[in-house]
Each structure stands twice: as C-alpha cells, then as structure tokens.
Design a protein around this motif. Structure first.
Motif, short mmCIF file in Angstrom:
data_model
loop_
_atom_site.label_atom_id
_atom_site.label_comp_id
_atom_site.label_asym_id
_atom_site.label_seq_id
_atom_site.Cartn_x
_atom_site.Cartn_y
_atom_site.Cartn_z
N GLY A 10 -7.10 -29.17 -22.42
CA GLY A 10 -7.15 -29.35 -20.97
C GLY A 10 -5.79 -29.67 -20.37
N LEU B 99 -10.25 -20.07 -14.66
CA LEU B 99 -10.18 -21.18 -15.59
C LEU B 99 -11.00 -22.36 -15.09
CD1 LEU B 99 -8.41 -21.65 -18.22
CD2 LEU B 99 -6.96 -23.02 -16.75
N GLU B 100 -11.85 -22.86 -15.93
CA GLU B 100 -12.63 -24.03 -15.57
C GLU B 100 -12.20 -25.18 -16.47
OE1 GLU B 100 -14.53 -24.05 -13.15
OE2 GLU B 100 -15.62 -22.17 -12.90
N MET B 101 -12.01 -26.32 -15.86
CA MET B 101 -11.73 -27.49 -16.70
C MET B 101 -13.03 -28.23 -16.87
SD MET B 101 -8.16 -29.03 -15.60
CE MET B 101 -8.54 -30.45 -16.56
N GLN B 102 -13.47 -28.30 -18.09
CA GLN B 102 -14.78 -28.90 -18.29
C GLN B 102 -14.69 -30.30 -18.82
OE1 GLN B 102 -16.65 -25.91 -20.61
NE2 GLN B 102 -16.91 -24.58 -18.86
N GLY B 103 -15.80 -31.00 -18.73
CA GLY B 103 -15.87 -32.35 -19.28
C GLY B 103 -15.33 -33.38 -18.32
N GLY B 104 -15.80 -34.61 -18.52
CA GLY B 104 -15.25 -35.73 -17.74
C GLY B 104 -15.83 -35.81 -16.36
#
Lengths: 274, 330
Positions: A90, A269-274
C-alpha cells in the motif's frame, strides 16, 4: 533545474541508498565477469570455425560482450522490486500523496535504481577488462576503448538515451506489476524478450537475414545493440545518428504509452484495508 | 466557507466471491460473482478552518476510507468532496501540496536513510524553499525533541521515536490541514501523551485543522472538541465531545469484589451488568449517582475486598450506537 528538483531528489534517494550496498556490487561484478568469460569463449570458438560468416570482428565482439556485462543492470529485464513491494504494502498510496507527477516520480526512482546498480559494476569491469587484462598479457581478450574520437563522442548521447529508453521500458513493466499486483508474470516474459531482442545475448546482426529489417527498428535494439555498435563505430556517421534517433523516438513513444497506462492504472487502483 | 466539505460521500468496492472448495474454484473460472461492499454509504459533514475533529468507529466502519478520499488517494463512487476549494482526487497535485498526512501503520520516511536525509528529500519533493525549510525543520525538531535521532537510520528507531519523526515529516511543507489515521496505534503511554500534546499544540497554537481517526478514547478525550461516530459507512452521530460524554459515553462501570457472596443491589440509576460468585459489575451514570456516593452506599452495607471504576470500552459504545441507530450488520 528547479522544476526537476523533486524528481532529482527521488533519483538521488534511490541512487545513494544502493551505493551503500558494496557487497552486492562486488558480487554482481564477479557474476558478470564469469558469464562474460564464458560468452567470450563461445565467440572465440565460433570465430575459429566461421570467422568469414561473422558480421563483426572478434575484437569488436569481445568489446561488445564486456560492455554488455558492465552495463547489464541497465537492461530492463525485471520490474523495479520497490514498485512491487509498494503495491503489495500500500506504499503506492503514499506515493500519490506527493505533489508530483506520478509517472515522473516512479521513472526517476527506477532510473536511479538501474544506474546505481550499473555504475559501480561498470567501473570495476572497465578496470578489470580494460586495464588489468592487457597488463597481464591478455590484451586480445580485453575491452577496447571506443574506436575513434567520433565514436567516443557519439557514445555519450547513446548511453544517456540507452538509460532513458531502458527506464521507459522498465516503467511499462512496473505499471503491469502495479495493475496485476504481482511481478512474477511480467518478469518471466520480460527477461527472455529483453535478452534476445536487445542484442544482449547476441548482436542483432547475427540473427537471420530475413529478420534484420524489423530487428533493427524495434525499441529494444536501442538498449544494447545500437549504443554498443556506436561505441566501436560499426554504426558511424549517418547510421549512428539514425541509431540515436531510433533511441530517442522509442523513448518518447514508450514514455507516452507509459503515461497513459499509468493514468488508467492509478484511477483503477484501490487501496484496501483499514 | 467551510475548509472541508463532504456531501453524500459513497464508496463501493467490488469484491470477487466464490463458493468454497474445488468446485467453487472451478465455477469461479467460468463465471465470477461479484459482491458489492459499501464502505461508505452517504457520509456528510463539514469542517471549519482550525477545528479538530475525531472520527471514531470500529474496524471497517469507513474511517480510513474517508481519510483516503479526503487526502486524494482514493476516488469515491459518488458524492462531493471539497478541501480548501479543491476536489482532492481531481486536482491531486495541488491538493496534496497543501495537506499533511500521517498513517499510523505506515512510514513515509526512507527506511534505510538517516532521519535528517529523509527530511531533506521531502523538502525537495515538496519544493520547500531552503531558508523556510531550515526554519520549519528546526521548529519541528525542537517541538518533537528529535535532535538525538536525526543521524539515525529510520529502521533503527523505536515505534514511538519513529512516529515523532513521521509527524515532522508530514509537516515540513507547513500544511494547514493535517489528516491522522490512527496516529497512536501501538504506541506506549508516554509516546501517546507526546503525540497528543503535539497535535494539541499544532491545532491551538498554529491553527492547523486536524482530522484524526482513532480507536483510543483517550485520544478523543485529550484532543477533540467534536466527534463523529461512523459505522457501516454512515455518520451515526456528529456532536461536540461534551454532549457525547453526557449521553452514552458518560456511563461508568463499577467492579466490586465482595468478601462473601455477591449480594443483590437495587439502587436507582444502577444496573447489574454481570455477576459471578463473589463479584459484581455495575453500570451507573455519574450524572444520576456520583461514583463516591455509590461506593459509599455499597461499602456501608457490605464487606468489600476490592473496588474499581471503569469506562465503557469504545467497542461497546459503538455497539450500543448501532443498536440505537438500528445499524447492526445482519
């Protein structure tokens, strides 16, 4: 230089850091020396049997091998590992927090990565193959200086364009890595393609006649074949200028494609989590 | 005009789904099914310059997604966002030059470089003019007590030291807005205090607008005048901290270990939450019955071994919020 300040900083950060890894440079040098010796022996055997069929002299072929071994790290055969790491962790998100052109930022870092690995090994290789070998009486196997002053002067822009083009190719690989979240697939295709079509394995003139016209027009030729043949004046005068034009032209085209691809990839683009 | 404006913000992720096992894997090859995950389902709020807002809520509530959209690294599915008059994901480069971001779980410094080299690089990346950079850097170094760390590579810092360096790194370009995503996560008590103290000074003395997410109620207590509780992608409540306290947050817990078996306790405003052989957990609201009065009443009637007062855990508070707002996931 002011507009370039952030990109130079990105380049510098990467370059400085890698110069710290002296053992890696020595190990790389040793490996490339070993492979260089083997490739030269293969050339010697070939020239012993078929010297008349060869498109360049044995001395030039030997210099071609040493140049290639010295600058091996400038060949874009695997995507920048930092990009793969940033995508998985990330860190790419932090990259887009910088007020910089995303393509330029990655390009500068990847160029720094390649040059920092290539330059220390190249210096060691020049010292060994260019100076030590002649001193110990193995001059016929040595790395020769450029064939003429003209060749030396033309090699400077050829080298700069070689690095610029290599980084542009590397960026395409980086973008695929970022889009697919994995570098293995890209590298397993990239490595053989670059080794064969850049002229790293064999100078392109050694390939079948029927392939010659397109082999010399494709972009990867500008990474090894063109600059090296400029070095020993196999390409000179107009032909050398054409070679430089090929390098510059492909660099511009690949940067343009890379920018488009990167813009698309960053939107998806996907930033996943959190 | 508000400095940060968020209207009906929604973010939907598409997640590939397949049945478990080999047959599931094979059918997934032929036809992939997608499930939509609504990380944000219509979040609205606004923030004035100089405010300090805390976002709380459990994991997966949408806090980080909101911060990522506000900082320009994620694009929302729908809704409207403006930060200082710019749409973050449309005008990314201009936007990010004006904000500072600290993600508690990530580092923006160069792992192998000394702290000071990292600062120098960031000054170049943000094109901070050299004289201004030196002044700002020295100010941050003294506020965060970083002098002894400057020559150390980042990888050798403790987490607490690193977070202090991260704060300086995020502020070298003098942003007027600071986004903090779980800035105290994993820190020991003194480091948490240092971070809170620093954020408070930044907000009060330098007027920096701060939006932070946290799981730590003490962060909220120490810092925020205003709190947004977010759950299942929605704003459950947006209120001044003082009024939150007097509602659900004001509830306290009293744990009592009795010398003998636990007795029945019936007092107005006090409920028994759990009991086992010799102990009780009571819930009470200090507005109805102050803790000293409650303790006095119990110790007057029963022999007590030990007694202590607790706050309600944030998870429990949020769970209650869900119930209140009928937002609990099926």
């Amino acid at each position: 230089m002011a507009p370039l300040r952030p990109y130079l900083a990105a380049f510098r950060a990467r370059f400085q850091l890698l110069l710290e890894y002296r053992v890696a440079a020595l190990a790389g040098f040793a490996t490339q020396l070993w492979w260089g010796g083997i490739r030269i022996m293969v050339f010697a055997a070939f020239y012993g049997a078929h010297a008349a069929a060869a498109p360049i002299s044995l001395a030039d072929a030997i210099t071609y091998v040493w140049l290639g071994q010295a600058l091996l790290a400038l060949q874009p055969w695997s995507a920048d590992p930092e990009i793969g790491h940033a995508v998985r962790t990330g860190g790419v998100g932090y990259d887009s927090l910088r007020p910089l052109d995303a393509y330029g930022f990655w390009y500068a870092r990847s160029l720094g990565w390649m040059l920092a690995r290539a330059l220390p090994r190249a210096v060691l290789m020049v010292l060994f193959a260019g100076f030590v070998l002649p001193l110990v009486g193995l001059g016929e196997w040595a790395w020769r200086p450029p064939s003429s002053l003209e060749a030396a002067l033309l090699f400077i822009p050829a080298f700069v364009l070689m690095a610029a083009l290599a980084a542009a190719v590397l960026m395409l690989a980086n973008i695929v890595v970022a889009a697919t979240l994995n570098e293995r697939g890209v590298n397993s295709i990239l490595t053989p393609v670059v080794i064969v079509f850049s002229g790293s394995m064999l100078p392109l003139n050694f390939y079948p006649k029927a392939w010659q016209s397109w082999l010399h027009l494709q972009p990867l030729a500008g990474i090894v074949d063109v600059p090296f043949r400029i070095y020993f004046a196999d390409l000179h005068g107009g032909a050398a200028l054409q070679g430089l034009a090929l390098q510059a032209g492909w660099t511009l085209v690949l940067v343009a494609i890379g920018r488009l691809a990167m813009a698309r990839m960053m939107r998806r683009l996907e930033m996943q989590g959190g | 005009m508000s400095q940060i404006l968020v209207e009906a913000l929604a973010k939907t992720y598409r997640v590939a789904e397949r049945a478990p096992g080999l047959s599931g894997a094979l059918s997934g090859l032929v036809r992939r099914r997608w499930r939509e995950v609504h990380a944000l389902a219509g979040v609205s709020f606004s923030l004035e310059a100089g405010e300090l807002l805390a976002f709380i809520g459990p994991n997966g509530a949408g806090k980080s997604t909101t911060v990522k959209i506000l900082s320009g690294i994620l694009r929302p599915t729908s809704g409207r966002v403006e930060v200082g008059g710019l749409v973050p994901y449309e005008d990314r480069i201009r936007h990010v030059a004006r904000i500072g971001v600290v993600f508690g779980q990530r580092s923006q410094l160069w792992w192998d470089l000394p702290v000071l080299d990292g600062f120098d690089l960031l000054a170049d990346i943000y094109r901070v003019e050299p004289a201004r950079y030196r002044k700002r850097r020295d100010e941050l170094v003294s506020m965060l007590r970083l002098e002894p760390l400057l020559a150390q590579p980042v990888r050798q810092l403790s987490l607490g030291q690193r977070m202090r360096a991260e704060f300086a790194a995020a502020l070298l370009h003098d942003p007027q807005i600071l986004f903090l995503d779980e800035p105290t996560i994993g820190l020991d008590a003194p480091s948490k205090l240092a971070v809170r103290e620093f954020v408070r000074r930044l907000n009060r003395e330098q007027g920096v607008t701060v939006l932070l997410t946290t799981h730590d109620m003490h962060d909220v207590e120490a810092l925020a005048e205003r709190v947004i509780v977010i759950g299942h992608g929605r704003v459950l409540t947006d209120s001044p901290f003082a009024s939150l306290r007097s509602g659900v947050f004001a509830e306290r817990r009293l744990h009592v270990d009795f010398a003998g078996p636990a007795p029945e306790i019936t007092m107005p405003g006090v409920t028994v939450r759990s009991r086992d052989e010799g102990s009780l957990e009571l819930a009470f609201n200090p507005a109805d019955i102050p803790a000293p009065q409650l303790i006095a009443a119990i110790t007057a009637q029963h022999a007590v071994d030990d007694i202590h007062v607790d706050e309600v855990a944030i998870e429990e508070v949020i769970a209650r919020f869900y119930d209140l707002h009928d937002a609990r996931e099926a």
